[in-house]
Design a protein around this motif. Structure first.
Motif, PDB file in Angstrom:
ATOM      1  N   UNK A 215      48.285  41.141  35.362  1.00  0.00           N
ATOM      2  CA  UNK A 215      47.380  41.874  34.463  1.00  0.00           C
ATOM      3  C   UNK A 215      46.053  42.050  35.188  1.00  0.00           C
ATOM      4  N   UNK A 216      45.626  43.286  35.335  1.00  0.00           N
ATOM      5  CA  UNK A 216      44.354  43.590  36.023  1.00  0.00           C
ATOM      6  C   UNK A 216      43.489  44.426  35.092  1.00  0.00           C
TER       7      UNK A 216
ATOM      8  N   UNK B 127      36.357  51.967  44.513  1.00  0.00           N
ATOM      9  CA  UNK B 127      36.696  50.559  44.498  1.00  0.00           C
ATOM     10  C   UNK B 127      36.734  50.066  43.051  1.00  0.00           C
ATOM     11  N   UNK B 128      37.612  49.113  42.835  1.00  0.00           N
ATOM     12  CA  UNK B 128      37.710  48.466  41.536  1.00  0.00           C
ATOM     13  C   UNK B 128      37.202  47.033  41.684  1.00  0.00           C
ATOM     14  N   UNK B 129      36.316  46.624  40.788  1.00  0.00           N
ATOM     15  CA  UNK B 129      35.879  45.225  40.742  1.00  0.00           C
ATOM     16  C   UNK B 129      36.498  44.620  39.495  1.00  0.00           C
ATOM     17  N   UNK B 130      37.434  43.713  39.709  1.00  0.00           N
ATOM     18  CA  UNK B 130      38.173  43.159  38.576  1.00  0.00           C
ATOM     19  C   UNK B 130      37.270  42.262  37.742  1.00  0.00           C
ATOM     20  N   UNK B 131      37.317  42.452  36.443  1.00  0.00           N
ATOM     21  CA  UNK B 131      36.593  41.575  35.532  1.00  0.00           C
ATOM     22  C   UNK B 131      37.509  40.500  34.972  1.00  0.00           C
ATOM     23  N   UNK B 132      38.842  40.785  34.924  1.00  0.00           N
ATOM     24  CA  UNK B 132      39.839  39.790  34.527  1.00  0.00           C
ATOM     25  C   UNK B 132      41.093  40.038  35.353  1.00  0.00           C
ATOM     26  N   UNK B 133      41.601  38.987  35.946  1.00  0.00           N
ATOM     27  CA  UNK B 133      42.771  39.126  36.813  1.00  0.00           C
ATOM     28  C   UNK B 133      43.703  37.947  36.566  1.00  0.00           C
ATOM     29  N   UNK B 134      44.956  38.252  36.158  1.00  0.00           N
ATOM     30  CA  UNK B 134      45.963  37.211  35.914  1.00  0.00           C
ATOM     31  C   UNK B 134      47.181  37.512  36.775  1.00  0.00           C
TER      32      UNK B 134
ATOM     33  N   UNK C 113      45.712  47.588  33.975  1.00  0.00           N
ATOM     34  CA  UNK C 113      47.038  47.806  34.547  1.00  0.00           C
ATOM     35  C   UNK C 113      47.845  46.528  34.469  1.00  0.00           C
ATOM     36  N   UNK C 114      49.178  46.705  34.302  1.00  0.00           N
ATOM     37  CA  UNK C 114      50.102  45.580  34.364  1.00  0.00           C
ATOM     38  C   UNK C 114      51.175  45.915  35.391  1.00  0.00           C
TER      39      UNK C 114
END
Length: 737
Positions: free
Chosen positions: A42-43, A53-60, A128-129
């Motif tokens: 999960x992003x 660029x993507x800066x992830x705020x939550x990444x599982x 995105x998943x």
């Protein structure tokens, strides 16, 4: 179902998740995709400013949270979704479609992405998943993503706002920490809500131990009664306040602090709290305490000094006048004390003076006042003396006590003293006269061989006749123009060049010759003749000063003394303006000299009068500084340019450490108040050298030049130009232009 493709059980779980917030919401969302939809990644991320660029705020990954990561979207399914702003679906064969895709999910097989838009409709990020296996329910996964898209976008907005607020707070805190003095914030309950680094240092505690607390080092009762009450009053009235108080720090030390507080309001207009700063003024308070002590007490013996002693005399005069009682003044000098200093050295001499002071204190009563006037001179105020015989008996016993030996370095030292006595009111009705007459009696005692006492001779009839005769002659002298002015130069201490002259009145008596002010000024003051005499002096000095300038002399500052009666006249200001206009002398070239005792007689009147004179450009000097009884705290309120240190403090320099200390302290104090200092009575080179080293601004005395009449002054100016390096020629050199 929420959507037709989503099973009922899953839709109920989704509704429960949607009710969550913050990190808990994101975690439970990951659990839905992991447990119910077989997704491994999960992003949730937001676009950087460049959009690439993507800066992830939550990444599982595999149901485990990972640290934030920034990665390029180039060659990824995210890139296509960002460009078109629509969902992106790759249900299988992700590596085949995106061979360059491989930041942190090399083994991903499927991808489902949803663009996220903020409240204004702008693309802000994505959700995105990804799974390691081919997606079994792509329609359900896509529907779940769509269902949570708005909720996740709102969460992203909340986090962005939170980050902005945090950054703003950090920036504000950095600004506060850069301020070089302590700052703190408190709410209406008196609780600290914020502070800067300097406040932490000031208090001696970390801000985590300060914020949320009230006041350190005081009991709750004291806090409620003092600090909280003061803050509440400020909240009620608004505005700001400043006050000094004692504060006990966290380390247990007590300090004097100047608080400055103000009420501030939030952007919505509601009172937000108090902002304040605090300055440690302990050192200043200690310095003021020392200054007050030095202004009233002798630092060597801890006895009252001349200022305090004169004040005590004035208080005793007022009390004795009400009850019609007498008192005595003793002026006492140790005989040949310089021989003691020469034999044992000044440190041992000071030790003897200290022992002598203790002996005097032990001998006299509690109501008696002993003062050290400097050097080996002491004054005593003895109350309730009804007869001269009583004073004589006490004085004889005192001389006997003085003559008892002192032990110094295991040697016995015997010292004698000479003593002069004046009695109130027979020998004077004011402190100055009583002191002068007692000192006259002391000189007579010395002339009679020392080690004795002498009363001031008071043949009342003779003095009354002389007074009446002199008064009549004084009145005629004004009409016959028998007065003349002499001028004594005032030199710059650094260059030894003349920058001013003091006008000194003389009486050219037809039979007694040239008389100095001591022979007639006090009588003129008593009779009121000082008013016309003072106006004559002022007008004549201005006329002669302007004439000297017209003849090519430098534009020296001309000092003129104002008598107490002159200064109290309501029309003084108009009279001075008229004389300046009449004579053509510019106000900046006139220096008015007023004694500190005159100023202290009515401080408010002095401030008003001097301010008016200062406004037109007149130079203001305080004459005979140190001989009165003023409070140094008044100096900062007076519009004065210069203090003139009385000659009595200069004549014993550099032999008297006390006088040196007093002069140095006065110069330092005056300079701190932006006031210049002139020392009178300079007669020797060593005195001049000491005053120069002490940063005295100007000097005056016979070492440079005696007073001279206007013609001699003119001739001296015309003969200027000699070598300034030769001390014997300083008088002439001082007039170099």
């Amino acid at each position: 179902m929420i959507y037709k493709d989503i099973p009922l059980k899953l839709s109920r779980k989704m509704m429960a998740v949607a009710a969550g917030s913050g990190d808990n919401f994101i975690r439970t969302l990951d659990e839905i995709f992991s447990n119910d939809l077989d997704m491994d990644f999960l992003v949730i991320g937001r676009l950087d400013n460049d959009g690439g660029h993507i800066r992830s705020t939550s990444l599982f990954i595999d149901h485990q949270p990972r640290e934030n990561l920034t990665y390029s979207v180039e060659g990824t399914p995210c890139e296509r979704m960002i460009k078109v702003g629509k969902p992106s679906i790759v249900p299988s064969s992700l590596k085949k479609h995106f061979p360059s895709h491989g930041v942190f999910y090399q083994d991903a097989e499927c991808y489902f992405g949803m663009p996220l838009f903020n409240s204004t409709g702008q693309l802000e990020g994505l959700m995105a998943v990804l799974g390691r296996r081919k997606a079994k329910n792509p329609e359900v996964i896509q529907a779940v993503l769509k269902f949570f898209a708005a909720r996740v976008a709102a969460e992203m907005d909340r986090r962005i706002l939170k980050e902005k607020l945090l950054a703003q707070r950090r920036r504000s805190q950095a600004i506060l920490d850069a301020v070089p003095f302590p700052i703190f914030f408190k709410n209406e309950k008196g609780v600290y809500t914020g502070c800067n680094t300097n406040f932490e240092r000031f208090i001696g505690l970390d801000r985590n131990k300060i914020i949320g607390q009230t006041v350190y080092g005081v009991s709750p009762e004291e806090f409620a009664a003092v600090y909280h009450e003061a803050d509440q009053a400020l909240f009620r009235q608004g505005g700001s306040q400043s006050y000094e108080t004692a504060v006990r720090y966290a380390d247990g030390t007590n300090r004097e602090v100047l608080f400055q507080k103000a009420v501030f309001k939030n952007p919505d207009g509601v009172t937000g709290g108090i902002v304040g700063t605090m300055i440690d003024i302990t050192a200043r308070k200690e310095a003021e305490k020392v200054a007050r002590y030095l202004s009233h007490f002798d630092p060597l013996t801890n006895l009252p000094n001349q200022v305090l002693f004169t004040d005590r005399i004035n208080m005793k005069i007022a009390a004795s006048h009400r009850v019609n009682k007498s008192f005595a003044l003793f002026c006492l000098d140790l005989d040949h004390f310089k021989k003691i200093n020469n034999a044992f050295g000044h440190p041992r001499g000071d030790q003897i003076l200290q022992m002598f002071a203790k002996r005097l204190t032990a001998f006299l009563h509690e109501n008696d006042t002993i003062s050290r006037m400097g050097g080996d001179s002491f004054n005593l105020l003895i109350p309730d003396i009804d007869q001269e015989s009583t004073a004589a008996q006490l004085a004889k016993r005192l001389l006997e006590v003085v003559s008892l030996p002192f032990t110094v370095d295991e040697q016995e030292v015997v010292i004698n003293a000479s003593l002069g006595i004046s009695i109130y009111p027979h020998d004077g009705a004011d402190a100055r006269t009583l002191l002068k007459n007692a000192d006259t009696a002391l000189q007579q005692a010395k002339e009679k061989g020392r080690n004795t006492l002498q009363f001031f001779a008071s043949e009342m009839n003779t003095r009354a006749e002389e007074r009446m005769l002199t008064e009549g002659q004084l009145r005629k002298a004004l009409a016959k123009n028998e007065f003349v002015l002499h001028y004594q130069p005032q030199v710059d201490a650094a260059t030894l060049k003349v920058i001013g002259i003091e006008a000194l009145v003389r009486w050219q008596h037809p039979t007694r010759g040239l008389l100095f002010p001591a022979n007639f000024i006090s009588l003129a003051e008593e009779t009121g003749l000082i008013i016309p005499l003072g106006e004559w002096v002022l007008r004549t000095a201005c006329l002669q000063g302007r004439k000297l300038q017209d003849e090519g002399a430098p534009a020296w500052r001309i000092g003129v003394n104002l008598s107490p009666r002159q200064f109290q006249k309501p029309e003084l200001y108009d009279s001075i303006r008229h004389i300046l206009s009449e004579t053509g002398l510019k106000p900046k070239h006139l220096s008015l000299e007023i004694t500190e005792s005159v100023i202290m007689k009515d401080v408010d009147h002095a401030i008003q009068t001097l301010a008016r004179l200062k406004k037109i450009g007149v130079h203001i000097s305080v004459d005979d500084f140190g001989t009165g009884y003023s409070s140094l705290s008044y100096l900062k309120h007076l519009p004065i340019d210069m203090l003139k240190i009385d000659r009595s403090f200069v004549m014993e320099i550099p032999d008297s450490p006390d006088d040196m200390a007093i002069v140095t302290a006065v110069i330092s104090m005056a300079h701190n108040l932006n006031i210049k200092v002139l020392a009178e009575g300079v007669q020797r080179d060593d005195q001049k050298t000491f005053l120069q080293a002490s940063r005295c601004d100007e000097l005056q005395g016979y070492f440079f030049s005696p007073p001279m009449d206007a013609e001699a002054l003119r001739q001296m100016n015309e003969g200027a130009g000699c070598d300034e390096a030769a001390p014997i020629e300083i008088t002439q050199c001082a007039f170099a232009r």
